[in-house]
Write an enzyme that holds these catalytic residues in place. Structure first.
Site, short mmCIF file in Angstrom:
data_model
loop_
_atom_site.label_atom_id
_atom_site.label_comp_id
_atom_site.label_asym_id
_atom_site.label_seq_id
_atom_site.Cartn_x
_atom_site.Cartn_y
_atom_site.Cartn_z
N LYS A 54 1.02 -1.47 0.52
CA LYS A 54 -0.02 0.00 0.73
C LYS A 54 1.12 1.15 0.05
O LYS A 54 0.67 2.30 -1.24
CB LYS A 54 -1.07 0.35 1.28
CG LYS A 54 -2.68 -1.25 1.19
CD LYS A 54 -2.81 -1.34 2.07
CE LYS A 54 -4.01 -2.19 1.55
NZ LYS A 54 -4.54 -2.80 3.00
N GLN A 98 -5.44 -2.26 8.89
CA GLN A 98 -5.38 -3.30 8.60
C GLN A 98 -5.80 -4.41 9.17
O GLN A 98 -5.49 -4.98 10.67
CB GLN A 98 -3.48 -3.82 8.71
CG GLN A 98 -3.59 -4.88 7.46
CD GLN A 98 -4.03 -4.51 6.07
OE1 GLN A 98 -3.50 -3.71 5.67
NE2 GLN A 98 -4.19 -5.88 5.87
N ASP A 123 -11.53 2.35 3.11
CA ASP A 123 -11.57 0.71 2.61
C ASP A 123 -13.69 0.77 3.11
O ASP A 123 -13.63 -0.61 2.76
CB ASP A 123 -11.20 -0.07 4.92
CG ASP A 123 -10.25 -0.71 4.38
OD1 ASP A 123 -9.96 -1.37 2.80
OD2 ASP A 123 -9.43 -1.32 5.61
#
Ligand code: NAD
Length: 293
Positions: A54, A98, A123
């Site tokens: 990322k 995460q 997200d």
């Protein structure tokens, strides 16, 4: 092989290029560089690889990127305080925690995800963004299913009026996939672990999406000839020739299904590559939403 191979790298490159262009527009319009913060708690090796990728995605597009590494012993309060700090940091337009969290923090997962400002929720897991997606409003959409839809569109695979079958009903993949397909006027069936006569349903699919988490679960007898088969699964199995190694396979028995399908994504090298490209897109969308306010 009869199926057209849908290789993730080509679609990921197109989607990243799109994100790069939008980022340039934001820099020109507002004098601000899109910024992404990724929080990782603990030392899960797979998560560390995802977080590195990322960061690499951000660097490639010249985004501001902040990696927040917190120890395994981090408390709920410490994690919430970090999210709060990033919510108030104008350099950061996207925040991602995460998953999975370490065991001790897992009971607080919903609270943690809901602590992220919905405008920074790249997200797309915050209930506000879920609700906006379901009601057809502008939303930050979960990266993996959104990447699948964008890939189908870029590949010129028709969605409107087609029967799409999704195997899996998770909040991360299956459910957002349902709404994305519906919004493109597909007729959608969701299958899951309690579905009866699964193969009878999947065999009707013009578009079959597998998000099950079981290696080579979808076999040729479950696939309509000519269907587009999208394999979201990422499964590690023992390597057939080397007991010291593992091998990545999808939820689809690729070698056999490619002889029946009209188009198919490989694993590795398929859908997985789209997720980071869509994260870059979400960071730009988030920046735009915040700066336009
Ligand atoms: P999950 O475990 O949350 O959900 C799995 C779903 O499969 C469930 O809804 C369950 O009902 C269904 N299922 C299980 N057994 C079944 C059966 N026998 N018949 C029909 N349905 C069955 O998993 P998830 O988070 O949705 O992920 C699915 C897969 O996609 C995993 O392999 C995961 O690693 C992968 N994944 C990949 C990406 C990416 O490419 N970037 C992102 C997210 C998930």
């Amino acid at each position: 092989m009869s199926a057209k191979l849908l290789e993730g790298k080509f679609f990921a490159a197109a989607l990243k290029e799109e994100a790069g262009k939008k980022a340039e527009e934001i820099r020109n319009k507002y004098g601000v560089n899109p910024g992404l913060a990724v929080i990782i708690v603990g030392e899960n090796p797979a998560s560390q690889v995802y977080v590195r990728n990322k960061h690499k995605g951000c660097t490639e597009l010249g985004f501001y990127s902040e990696g927040v590494e917190m120890p395994e012993t981090t408390t709920r309060e410490e994690l919430l305080a970090e999210i709060h700090r990033l919510n108030n940091d104008p350099k950061i337009h996207g925040i991602l925690v995460q998953l999975p969290l370490p065991k001790a923090l897992q009971p607080y997962e919903s609270e943690v995800l809901e602590a992220i400002d919905p405008l920074k929720d790249v997200d797309g897991f915050h209930p506000v963004n879920v609700g906006r997606l379901v009601t057809g409003q502008k939303a930050l959409i979960p990266c993996t299913p959104h990447g699948c839809i964008r890939m189908l569109e870029l590949a010129g695979i028709p969605i409107e009026g087609k029967h799409a079958v999704v195997i899996g009903r998770s909040n991360i993949v299956g459910k957002p996939m349902l709404h994305l397909l519906l919004s493109r006027n597909a007729t959608v069936t969701i299958c899951h672990s309690r579905t009866a006569n699964l193969a009878e349903i999947t065999k009707q699919a013009d578009i079959l999406v597998a998000a099950v988490g079981k290696p080579r679960f979808v076999t040729p007898d479950m696939v309509k000839p000519g269907a587009a088969v999208i394999d979201v699964g990422i499964n590690r199995i023992p390597h057939p020739e080397d007991s010291t190694r593992t091998k990545l396979v999808g939820d689809v028995d690729f070698e056999a299904v490619k002889e029946v399908a009209g188009a198919i994504t490989p694993v590795p090298g398929g859908v997985g590559l789209l997720t980071i490209a869509m994260l870059m897109q979400n960071t730009v969308i988030a920046a735009e939403l915040q700066l336009a306010k």
